[in-house]
Write an enzyme that holds these catalytic residues in place. Structure first.
Site, short mmCIF file in Angstrom:
data_model
loop_
_atom_site.label_atom_id
_atom_site.label_comp_id
_atom_site.label_asym_id
_atom_site.label_seq_id
_atom_site.Cartn_x
_atom_site.Cartn_y
_atom_site.Cartn_z
N THR A 144 0.82 -1.23 0.00
CA THR A 144 0.00 0.00 0.00
C THR A 144 0.85 1.28 0.00
O THR A 144 0.31 2.37 -0.07
CB THR A 144 -0.95 0.03 1.22
OG1 THR A 144 -0.15 -0.07 2.42
CG2 THR A 144 -1.91 -1.13 1.18
N GLY A 145 2.17 1.14 0.08
CA GLY A 145 3.04 2.32 0.04
C GLY A 145 3.07 2.91 -1.36
O GLY A 145 2.52 2.35 -2.31
N HIS A 188 40.54 -0.81 -0.24
CA HIS A 188 41.32 -1.87 -0.85
C HIS A 188 41.34 -3.14 -0.02
O HIS A 188 41.59 -4.21 -0.51
CB HIS A 188 42.76 -1.39 -1.10
CG HIS A 188 42.82 -0.26 -2.05
ND1 HIS A 188 42.46 -0.41 -3.36
CD2 HIS A 188 43.15 1.03 -1.89
CE1 HIS A 188 42.58 0.76 -3.96
NE2 HIS A 188 42.99 1.66 -3.09
N GLU A 246 30.06 -5.48 -13.51
CA GLU A 246 30.61 -4.17 -13.16
C GLU A 246 31.92 -4.38 -12.44
O GLU A 246 32.22 -5.48 -11.99
CB GLU A 246 29.66 -3.45 -12.18
CG GLU A 246 28.51 -2.73 -12.83
CD GLU A 246 27.55 -2.14 -11.79
OE1 GLU A 246 27.91 -2.08 -10.60
OE2 GLU A 246 26.45 -1.76 -12.19
N ILE A 260 13.44 -5.29 -4.01
CA ILE A 260 13.80 -4.08 -4.77
C ILE A 260 14.45 -3.04 -3.85
O ILE A 260 15.28 -2.25 -4.29
CB ILE A 260 12.53 -3.45 -5.41
CG1 ILE A 260 11.75 -4.49 -6.23
CG2 ILE A 260 12.88 -2.23 -6.24
CD1 ILE A 260 12.50 -5.11 -7.37
N THR A 261 14.08 -3.06 -2.58
CA THR A 261 14.55 -2.07 -1.60
C THR A 261 16.04 -1.76 -1.71
O THR A 261 16.86 -2.68 -1.72
CB THR A 261 14.22 -2.56 -0.17
OG1 THR A 261 12.83 -2.81 -0.09
CG2 THR A 261 14.63 -1.51 0.87
N GLU A 262 16.35 -0.48 -1.75
CA GLU A 262 17.73 -0.02 -1.82
C GLU A 262 18.13 0.54 -0.45
O GLU A 262 17.34 1.22 0.20
CB GLU A 262 17.83 1.10 -2.87
CG GLU A 262 19.19 1.75 -2.96
CD GLU A 262 19.25 2.86 -4.02
OE1 GLU A 262 18.25 3.07 -4.73
OE2 GLU A 262 20.30 3.51 -4.10
N LYS A 278 -2.71 -3.09 8.09
CA LYS A 278 -3.75 -2.80 7.11
C LYS A 278 -4.47 -4.06 6.62
O LYS A 278 -5.17 -4.03 5.61
CB LYS A 278 -3.15 -2.04 5.91
CG LYS A 278 -2.67 -0.65 6.30
CD LYS A 278 -2.60 0.28 5.10
CE LYS A 278 -2.24 1.69 5.57
NZ LYS A 278 -1.91 2.58 4.46
N TYR A 330 18.27 -2.67 -19.19
CA TYR A 330 17.26 -2.28 -20.17
C TYR A 330 17.97 -1.98 -21.50
O TYR A 330 17.49 -2.33 -22.57
CB TYR A 330 16.46 -1.05 -19.72
CG TYR A 330 16.07 -1.03 -18.26
CD1 TYR A 330 15.93 -2.22 -17.54
CD2 TYR A 330 15.84 0.16 -17.58
CE1 TYR A 330 15.59 -2.20 -16.20
CE2 TYR A 330 15.49 0.18 -16.25
CZ TYR A 330 15.38 -0.99 -15.55
OH TYR A 330 15.05 -0.96 -14.23
#
Lengths: 292, 390
Positions: free
Chosen positions: A17-18, A247, A209, A96-98, A43, A159
């Site tokens: 609900t956020g 390092h 990366e 997904i939370t960062e 809720k 993407y």
């Protein structure tokens, strides 16, 4: 076929609900994802986006039979949400939370592993099986259905890669953003293994990366275990060293985590490496053509 | 987040770790007062900057009397310290640490860091203290003893034994060493540190250990639960451009080239730098405007990029997903007008509504804004513009 998730996956959203949860749940539903309900403590009992809201994941699983959870809770509650989902019997957790603290993730990851649950993320765009189910925040339309499996540490670069693959006449089976945090639920190896076994995936693209040594491990694994063609791209070939992680971390990992080191390892494992980020799609197209 | 040596020592002391006695000073007068308050006949004056290698760069001096404390402090405050960790521009010294000298029998290294591979904290110790641990790792890796601490069982006696036997300590030395390791590990966990290094950890003639230096990095994601640590932040040590960007939710790192970059997402931002370099140009910066780029973030990004006088062109590379490209295109036009962008802007927008975005940019017909339909073309145009080519 595809890997991990498909149109039959029953998904609940934690943090339903956020603001973020609502926005992305709507997008997922529009894509065709079978979202069966959500969880927001306090809720329980209301209806949101025409779906039931529960106080706990256990309640949600009991009522809906959900097997996948998509997490959008604030970082403070991130690790707890992951562990709650694992405890409630969810099989695949996409977080997904960062910004979840590393210390919290150490425990959450340990628990997830002990429970035999698959965690994707945190801090990732999620997972999508093209034209079946989108469990994440990626723009669905980019991922046209096809035979290339995509595994990526990055968000928008995923993407970009998918878009190039599609523009070069191919498509995506399943794409997974694994996230770039120090502790992540699932790395390249397990997903490579699943793609190798998936009848609908003919080739694999991995996007890496600088930093850490997951790509080194992936290269090692590919050498002995993957027969499907693999194209890789490593971002940060020109990044100034030592900007983010100290390092000391690199010493432990037994490598410095530079792009060149990763590229060399992948090349040695027989992977075709796209040097330019604009050449990911064309490199895959050429590789597949050369194999016919 | 990093903190200064004196702050790290204070924090470690609160966890029972034995550290040197000393007082921080922000002026020459304070340094003299600190020396008097500490007592004794002589002192060590240490420059407080967020970088290692201070000793070799002249940031650590011995003072044999109060007069010397005054003279050394006067020279050190305001000097620019250049060490192998500061880069050529060095770091301005604004704070000092006045310390009582200690006797040194032998120097060791002790550190705790997260090992991403085993996903647990690892304690590292070495007999080769006082030198760069990276160097030890390269030349004599067998001299670094590593012990991973599984969160399921926590720190145990056997872990400590492995470390002390590995270092070849005597029974009496081990007692003091193990006490320090246990307390340091507790500090690491409780404070959400990502790295703690004691280099050197000094063995004194009475067979006890003391921390002569201390370095702590914290997990930025965990600072919300440590207001006391957040208070120790010294923004003078941070890059003003990066700091300002962070306040707007942007991630900015200044580099030395002339092609300004504005990109959404860190991976794509790094890739954009890569392709600029591969095309023969030099990126002026890394700038990630985040997943949800808006007109406002674009304008802020332009402002920050253009503060760098080296920038000759801006390359905007945005892959619109949830964010629609047409909105970004309008944002770019609005921002370019609002802040009077005078350098050429190469815009590559792809993803949602990319065609509409190109149309908007074309119709605006602003001579300095050029649209590129793919990454490679965009990079080529940007590099050519930086070189003054058309």
């Amino acid at each position: 076929m595809s890997i991990l998730v498909n149109k039959n996956s029953k998904v609940i959203v934690q943090g339903f609900t956020g603001k973020e949860g609502t926005f992305h749940a709507e997008q997922c539903i529009a894509y065709g994802t079978n979202i069966v309900g959500g969880v927001t403590p306090g809720k329980g009992g209301i209806t949101h986006l025409e779906r039931p809201v529960f106080n706990t994941v256990t309640d949600a699983v009991a009522a809906t039979g959900a097997d996948v959870s998509l997490i959008f809770v604030p970082p403070v509650f991130g690790a707890d949400a992951i562990m709650e989902a694992a405890e409630a019997g969810i099989k695949i957790i996409v977080c997904i939370t960062e910004g979840i603290p590393v210390k919290d993730m150490i425990y959450a990851k340990k628990y997830v592993d002990l429970s035999g649950v698959t965690l994707i993320g945190p801090n990732c765009p999620g997972i999508i099986t093209a034209e079946e189910t989108k469990i994440g925040i990626m723009p669905g339309f980019v991922f046209k259905k096809g035979k290339v499996g995509l595994i990526s540490k990055s968000g928008t670069l995923t993407y970009e890669a998918a878009n190039q693959i599609v523009k070069n006449g191919m498509g995506i089976s399943t794409a997974i953003g694994i996230g770039g945090d120090p502790i992540i639920g699932t790395g390249y190896i397990k997903l490579l293994q699943l793609f190798e076994a998936d009848a609908d995936t003919e080739a694999i693209t991995i996007i890496g990366e600088i930093g850490g040594d997951l790509e080194m491990q992936a290269a090692e694994y590919i050498k002995g275990n993957i027969r499907k063609p693999v194209v890789a791209f490593i971002a940060g070939q020109t990044a100034p060293p030592g900007k983010r992680m100290g390092h000391a971390g690199a010493i432990i990992a037994g490598s410095k985590g530079t792009a060149q080191e990763k590229i060399n390892a992948l090349l040695a494992a027989g992977v075709t490496v796209a040097k330019s980020p604009a050449a990911i799609g064309i490199t895959m197209a050429k590789l597949l053509k050369s194999q016919i | 987040m990093n903190i200064h040596e004196y702050q790290a020592k204070k924090l470690l002391h609160s966890y029972g770790v034995t550290v040197t006695e000393g007082i921080a000073a922000f002026s020459t007068q304070e340094a003299v007062t600190a020396a008097k308050a500490l007592g004794g006949e002589n002192w060590v004056i240490k420059a407080q900057v967020h970088a290692g290698g201070r000793g070799k760069a002249g940031g650590v001096k011995f003072a044999a009397n109060l007069e010397e404390v005054k003279n050394i402090s006067q020279k050190m405050l305001g000097m620019t310290l250049v060490t192998h960790q500061t880069g050529a521009q060095g770091k301005l010294v604004r704070r000092l640490y006045v310390q009582i000298p200690i006797d040194i029998e032998k120097e060791y290294y002790l550190g705790i860091v997260l090992d991403r591979k085993s996903e647990m904290p690892v304690i590292m110790a070495s007999t080769e203290g006082g030198m760069e641990i990276e160097q030890v790792a390269e030349t004599a890796p067998e001299k670094i003893i590593k012990v991973g601490i599984d969160p399921v069982i926590g720190l145990r006696s056997f872990h400590l034994q492995k470390l002390s036997f590995g270092l070849g300590l005597t029974k009496i030395q081990s007692k003091s060493f193990q006490e320090i390791v246990a307390r340091l590990f507790n500090a690491y966990l409780q404070s959400d540190a990502s790295l703690i290094e004691i280099n050197p950890l000094v063995l004194q003639s009475d067979d006890t250990f003391i921390a002569l230096d201390a370095k702590i990095n914290f997990d930025d994601n965990a600072l919300f639960r440590h207001p006391d640590i957040l208070e120790m932040r010294d923004i003078d040590e941070e890059d003003p451009g990066e700091l300002e960007a962070a306040n707007y939710g942007l991630s900015y790192i200044k580099l030395s080239g002339d092609v300004g970059c504005m990109v959404n997402g860190a991976g794509l931002a790094m890739s954009t730098m890569d392709i600029i370099k591969q095309t023969g140009g030099e990126p002026a910066n890394f700038l990630d405007v985040g997943g949800a780029a808006s007109a406002d973030t674009v304008a802020r990004g332009f402002e920050i990029i253009l503060r760098d006088p080296n920038v000759k062109v801006i390359f905007v590379n945005i892959f619109g997903g949830i964010v629609r490209c047409d909105r970004i295109a309008n944002g770019i036009l609005e921002a370019a007008e609002r802040i009077h962008v005078k350098v050429p802007v190469i815009v590559r927008l792809d993803g949602t509504n990319a065609a509409a975005a190109a149309e908007i940019l074309r119709n605006a017909n602003i001579s300095s804004i050029h649209s590129a339909h793919d990454l490679e073309k965009g990079a080529r145009l940007a590099v050519a513009a930086a070189k003054g080519e058309k």
